[in-house]
Design a protein around this motif. Structure first.
Motif, PDB file in Angstrom:
ATOM      1  N   GLN A 230      41.474  41.903  44.037  1.00 22.62           N
ATOM      2  CA  GLN A 230      42.002  43.071  43.338  1.00 22.62           C
ATOM      3  C   GLN A 230      43.432  42.732  42.959  1.00 22.62           C
ATOM      4  O   GLN A 230      44.236  42.326  43.804  1.00 22.62           O
ATOM      5  CB  GLN A 230      41.951  44.292  44.246  1.00 22.62           C
ATOM      6  CG  GLN A 230      40.540  44.582  44.740  1.00 22.62           C
ATOM      7  CD  GLN A 230      40.462  45.906  45.469  1.00 22.62           C
ATOM      8  OE1 GLN A 230      40.472  46.964  44.864  1.00 22.62           O
ATOM      9  NE2 GLN A 230      40.401  45.843  46.778  1.00 22.62           N
ATOM     10  N   TRP A 231      43.728  42.905  41.709  1.00 24.06           N
ATOM     11  CA  TRP A 231      45.029  42.462  41.211  1.00 24.06           C
ATOM     12  C   TRP A 231      46.147  43.377  41.691  1.00 24.06           C
ATOM     13  O   TRP A 231      45.991  44.605  41.685  1.00 24.06           O
ATOM     14  CB  TRP A 231      45.039  42.427  39.684  1.00 24.06           C
ATOM     15  CG  TRP A 231      46.270  41.770  39.134  1.00 24.06           C
ATOM     16  CD1 TRP A 231      46.858  40.631  39.605  1.00 24.06           C
ATOM     17  CD2 TRP A 231      47.066  42.211  38.037  1.00 24.06           C
ATOM     18  NE1 TRP A 231      47.967  40.327  38.841  1.00 24.06           N
ATOM     19  CE2 TRP A 231      48.117  41.282  37.879  1.00 24.06           C
ATOM     20  CE3 TRP A 231      46.994  43.292  37.156  1.00 24.06           C
ATOM     21  CZ2 TRP A 231      49.091  41.401  36.889  1.00 24.06           C
ATOM     22  CZ3 TRP A 231      47.960  43.406  36.168  1.00 24.06           C
ATOM     23  CH2 TRP A 231      48.987  42.471  36.040  1.00 24.06           C
ATOM     24  N   GLN A 290      51.089  50.560  33.835  1.00 23.89           N
ATOM     25  CA  GLN A 290      51.618  50.715  35.191  1.00 23.89           C
ATOM     26  C   GLN A 290      52.866  49.858  35.400  1.00 23.89           C
ATOM     27  O   GLN A 290      53.799  50.255  36.087  1.00 23.89           O
ATOM     28  CB  GLN A 290      50.550  50.388  36.241  1.00 23.89           C
ATOM     29  CG  GLN A 290      49.465  51.429  36.330  1.00 23.89           C
ATOM     30  CD  GLN A 290      48.489  51.331  35.160  1.00 23.89           C
ATOM     31  OE1 GLN A 290      48.042  50.244  34.792  1.00 23.89           O
ATOM     32  NE2 GLN A 290      48.173  52.453  34.541  1.00 23.89           N
ATOM     33  N   THR A 328      51.642  48.044  42.163  1.00 23.43           N
ATOM     34  CA  THR A 328      50.389  48.650  41.717  1.00 23.43           C
ATOM     35  C   THR A 328      49.237  47.767  42.170  1.00 23.43           C
ATOM     36  O   THR A 328      49.321  46.536  42.058  1.00 23.43           O
ATOM     37  CB  THR A 328      50.335  48.774  40.177  1.00 23.43           C
ATOM     38  OG1 THR A 328      51.376  49.639  39.750  1.00 23.43           O
ATOM     39  CG2 THR A 328      48.997  49.349  39.710  1.00 23.43           C
ATOM     40  N   TRP A 330      45.202  47.324  41.304  1.00 24.01           N
ATOM     41  CA  TRP A 330      44.120  47.741  40.417  1.00 24.01           C
ATOM     42  C   TRP A 330      42.826  47.667  41.220  1.00 24.01           C
ATOM     43  O   TRP A 330      42.484  46.606  41.786  1.00 24.01           O
ATOM     44  CB  TRP A 330      44.073  46.848  39.179  1.00 24.01           C
ATOM     45  CG  TRP A 330      45.125  47.254  38.189  1.00 24.01           C
ATOM     46  CD1 TRP A 330      44.955  48.109  37.147  1.00 24.01           C
ATOM     47  CD2 TRP A 330      46.506  46.866  38.163  1.00 24.01           C
ATOM     48  NE1 TRP A 330      46.154  48.272  36.473  1.00 24.01           N
ATOM     49  CE2 TRP A 330      47.111  47.523  37.074  1.00 24.01           C
ATOM     50  CE3 TRP A 330      47.302  46.027  38.960  1.00 24.01           C
ATOM     51  CZ2 TRP A 330      48.468  47.360  36.752  1.00 24.01           C
ATOM     52  CZ3 TRP A 330      48.642  45.874  38.655  1.00 24.01           C
ATOM     53  CH2 TRP A 330      49.207  46.532  37.550  1.00 24.01           C
ATOM     54  N   ARG A 332      39.076  47.472  42.272  1.00 21.54           N
ATOM     55  CA  ARG A 332      37.737  47.070  41.840  1.00 21.54           C
ATOM     56  C   ARG A 332      36.957  46.532  43.041  1.00 21.54           C
ATOM     57  O   ARG A 332      37.529  46.125  44.047  1.00 21.54           O
ATOM     58  CB  ARG A 332      37.769  46.052  40.708  1.00 21.54           C
ATOM     59  CG  ARG A 332      38.354  44.715  41.045  1.00 21.54           C
ATOM     60  CD  ARG A 332      38.158  43.757  39.853  1.00 21.54           C
ATOM     61  NE  ARG A 332      38.492  42.397  40.264  1.00 21.54           N
ATOM     62  CZ  ARG A 332      38.238  41.321  39.536  1.00 21.54           C
ATOM     63  NH1 ARG A 332      37.629  41.433  38.375  1.00 21.54           N
ATOM     64  NH2 ARG A 332      38.577  40.125  39.972  1.00 21.54           N
ATOM     65  N   ASN A 369      34.395  48.095  34.585  1.00 23.28           N
ATOM     66  CA  ASN A 369      35.262  47.402  33.637  1.00 23.28           C
ATOM     67  C   ASN A 369      35.255  45.917  34.011  1.00 23.28           C
ATOM     68  O   ASN A 369      35.510  45.569  35.156  1.00 23.28           O
ATOM     69  CB  ASN A 369      36.666  48.013  33.769  1.00 23.28           C
ATOM     70  CG  ASN A 369      37.697  47.273  32.941  1.00 23.28           C
ATOM     71  OD1 ASN A 369      37.373  46.340  32.199  1.00 23.28           O
ATOM     72  ND2 ASN A 369      38.936  47.687  33.057  1.00 23.28           N
ATOM     73  N   TYR A 372      40.382  42.247  34.528  1.00 25.25           N
ATOM     74  CA  TYR A 372      41.042  42.105  35.830  1.00 25.25           C
ATOM     75  C   TYR A 372      41.715  43.405  36.259  1.00 25.25           C
ATOM     76  O   TYR A 372      42.178  43.542  37.367  1.00 25.25           O
ATOM     77  CB  TYR A 372      42.048  40.945  35.809  1.00 25.25           C
ATOM     78  CG  TYR A 372      43.196  41.110  34.833  1.00 25.25           C
ATOM     79  CD1 TYR A 372      44.393  41.691  35.242  1.00 25.25           C
ATOM     80  CD2 TYR A 372      43.096  40.676  33.517  1.00 25.25           C
ATOM     81  CE1 TYR A 372      45.448  41.843  34.361  1.00 25.25           C
ATOM     82  CE2 TYR A 372      44.145  40.828  32.631  1.00 25.25           C
ATOM     83  CZ  TYR A 372      45.312  41.413  33.056  1.00 25.25           C
ATOM     84  OH  TYR A 372      46.349  41.562  32.178  1.00 25.25           O
ATOM     85  N   GLU A 373      41.784  44.381  35.361  1.00 27.53           N
ATOM     86  CA  GLU A 373      42.452  45.629  35.710  1.00 27.53           C
ATOM     87  C   GLU A 373      41.516  46.661  36.347  1.00 27.53           C
ATOM     88  O   GLU A 373      41.953  47.766  36.694  1.00 27.53           O
ATOM     89  CB  GLU A 373      43.198  46.194  34.501  1.00 27.53           C
ATOM     90  CG  GLU A 373      44.390  45.287  34.178  1.00 27.53           C
ATOM     91  CD  GLU A 373      45.270  45.808  33.058  1.00 27.53           C
ATOM     92  OE1 GLU A 373      44.695  46.177  32.027  1.00 27.53           O
ATOM     93  OE2 GLU A 373      46.488  45.829  33.217  1.00 27.53           O
ATOM     94  N   GLY A 374      40.284  46.286  36.558  1.00 28.98           N
ATOM     95  CA  GLY A 374      39.402  47.106  37.380  1.00 28.98           C
ATOM     96  C   GLY A 374      39.153  48.506  36.859  1.00 28.98           C
ATOM     97  O   GLY A 374      39.272  48.783  35.663  1.00 28.98           O
ATOM     98  N   ASP A 375      38.814  49.413  37.779  1.00 31.20           N
ATOM     99  CA  ASP A 375      38.347  50.742  37.391  1.00 31.20           C
ATOM    100  C   ASP A 375      39.298  51.869  37.776  1.00 31.20           C
ATOM    101  O   ASP A 375      38.982  53.038  37.574  1.00 31.20           O
ATOM    102  CB  ASP A 375      36.977  50.990  38.031  1.00 31.20           C
ATOM    103  CG  ASP A 375      35.969  49.966  37.546  1.00 31.20           C
ATOM    104  OD1 ASP A 375      35.714  49.919  36.340  1.00 31.20           O
ATOM    105  OD2 ASP A 375      35.463  49.186  38.379  1.00 31.20           O
ATOM    106  N   TYR A 377      43.585  52.616  39.693  1.00 29.94           N
ATOM    107  CA  TYR A 377      44.778  51.972  40.253  1.00 29.94           C
ATOM    108  C   TYR A 377      45.542  52.917  41.161  1.00 29.94           C
ATOM    109  O   TYR A 377      45.335  54.131  41.149  1.00 29.94           O
ATOM    110  CB  TYR A 377      45.691  51.465  39.128  1.00 29.94           C
ATOM    111  CG  TYR A 377      46.150  52.550  38.174  1.00 29.94           C
ATOM    112  CD1 TYR A 377      47.217  53.389  38.500  1.00 29.94           C
ATOM    113  CD2 TYR A 377      45.505  52.750  36.958  1.00 29.94           C
ATOM    114  CE1 TYR A 377      47.633  54.388  37.636  1.00 29.94           C
ATOM    115  CE2 TYR A 377      45.923  53.753  36.087  1.00 29.94           C
ATOM    116  CZ  TYR A 377      46.986  54.569  36.437  1.00 29.94           C
ATOM    117  OH  TYR A 377      47.376  55.568  35.587  1.00 29.94           O
TER     118      TYR A 377
END
Ligand SMILES: Nc1ncnc2c1ncn2[C@@H]1O[C@H](COP(=O)(O)OP(=O)(O)O)[C@@H](O)[C@H]1O
Ligand SMILES: [Mg+2]
Length: 404
Positions: A230-231, A290, A328, A330, A332, A369, A372-375, A377
């Motif tokens: 998770q980023w 973000q 932050t 993100w 996922r 999604n 790399y920014e996932g679903d 945050y």
């Protein structure tokens, strides 16, 4: 005297509206919108709005600007924040004789190969690169530079269609996927090593007047390659030291070399293991939502107002003093399909609450999604970097998403 400021975007999304609101609050500004999709808030904040079928089309944008200026008089500024609009907005400005970043500069900030050429010509460190139209050209580059290599679209965004090739076999396989041609070349780059970071500035009159750094944990490509990651983007409170200083000097030189006048910039750079730095890319727009918000938080400024004042009035609102750290995560999970469950939210909230700035949780039932920014945050801030790091780690370790 009211000055007409035209703002263009595909839609008044949650993130876009932060900038629209800031513009609408400036004194003496008549805000005119150009939007692909209209909604109540857009209509309420803009004095007038023109709807376009395609906000990325130069013809559509020109037609909308022409309509608005016929009704309200000439435009003082024409601005936007989306990467995919920056060149077209410069073209429209040029057409209508409106001051702002030139087409030449906007193009250099957008086209990664031309950008690297310009940066290298200014003596700045960048990855070796080549635009290749065929497998033969790609292998010639690989021969000269060695593996690993990065392959990507010449003007991509969000690490989409970006791959690493560690060997000739991987290079061949990736090229088969990307299918370069003379009209659609692929950008090949030497793989930069080390940690990845960003460098933001608020630039007025061509001079960067305020700046900020972030640490990417880890780089976006690594997040794309590893589904379990998770980023996290961390803005440490302390940004002193030789490496940050090298990045700052290079960043300022990059802005001079590409020729920005007013606005925010977002540069990505690598700190190599030997302490040297290399520029990954630089954009002439605010960073992603973000990161933009965190840039305001750590420096204790209203970043949206600061951006608006810079692009409309060409002034720096207030000096930046870095008094916080922020981070932050993100969100996922692993797996495919639609968001099926989110666990651990209550537990995470108990830990994060005093330092929680904003959270957007994944929507149950929504398609995953693949970026790399996932679903969703979580954004936190804290006056100590160590605490911020621990809090954001707790967030990604506690919140669990499943898909089905
Ligand atoms: N030459 C390179 N060396 C190492 N990593 C790279 C390189 N080019 C791209 N990457 C990785 O891929 C990500 C996306 O590439 P980037 O050039 O920033 O394009 P964009 O963000 O516009 O999609 C970077 O953030 C970085 O993690
Ligand atoms: Mg990038």
């Amino acid at each position: 005297m009211q000055r007409n400021v035209i703002f263009a975007a595909a839609a008044g999304t949650y993130d876009v509206m932060r900038f629209v609101r800031a513009l609408s609050r400036l004194e003496g500004v008549r805000l005119l919108g150009v939007f692909g999709r209209l909604d109540d808030e857009v209509r309420a904040l803009c004095h007038d709005v023109a709807r376009v079928d395609d906000a990325t089309s130069l013809d559509d944008l020109s037609e909308a600007v022409s309509l608005l200026t016929r009704k309200h008089g000439r435009a003082h500024r024409i601005v936007g924040i989306n990467e995919v609009l920056m060149v077209q907005l410069a073209q429209v400005r040029e057409r209508f004789g409106v001051p702002g970043t030139s087409v030449r500069a906007a193009t250099l900030f957008r086209e990664k190969a031309a950008m690297k050429d310009a940066l290298r010509a200014a003596g700045l460190p960048v990855a070796r690169h080549a635009l290749v139209a065929s497998e033969r050209e790609a292998f010639a580059f690989a021969e000269a530079v060695g593996f690993p290599l990065v392959l990507k679209p010449p003007a991509g965004v969000g690490a989409k269609s970006t791959y690493r090739a560690r060997s000739g076999d991987e290079l061949r396989a990736t090229l088969a996927l990307m299918r370069p041609s003379a009209s659609r070349p692929v950008l090949l780059e030497e793989m930069l090593r080390g940690t990845e970071h960003s460098f933001e500035t608020l630039t007025v009159g061509g001079v960067p007047r305020a700046f900020s750094f972030s640490n990417y944990l880890p780089g976006p490509l690594e997040v794309v390659e590893n589904p379990w990651m998770q980023w996290v983007c961390l803005l440490p409170r302390e940004t002193k030291g030789a490496v940050f200083e090298r990045a700052r000097v290079a960043g300022l030189a990059a802005i001079r070399a590409l020729g920005l006048d007013d606005g925010m910039t977002h540069m990505e750079w690598f700190a190599r293991p030997d302490g040297s730095i290399a520029i990954g890319e630089i954009a002439q727009r605010p960073p992603g939502p973000q990161l933009c918000q965190m840039t305001g938080l750590v420096n204790d400024v209203d970043i949206y107002r600061a951006w608006a004042r810079a692009v409309v009035e060409g002034v720096l609102d207030a000096p930046w003093h870095r008094t916080f750290a922020a981070a932050t995560a993100w969100l996922r999970g692993v797996g495919q399909g639609r968001v099926a469950s989110i666990r651990g939210v209550r537990e995470a909230y108990q830990v994060l609450a005093p330092h929680l700035v904003e959270a957007r949780l994944p929507t149950i039932g929504k398609q995953k999604n693949d970026g790399y920014e996932g679903d969703g945050y979580v954004v936190i801030n804290h006056h100590r970097t160590e605490e911020a790091t621990a809090l954001i780690r707790a967030a990604i370790e506690t919140i669990r998403i499943t898909y089905a």
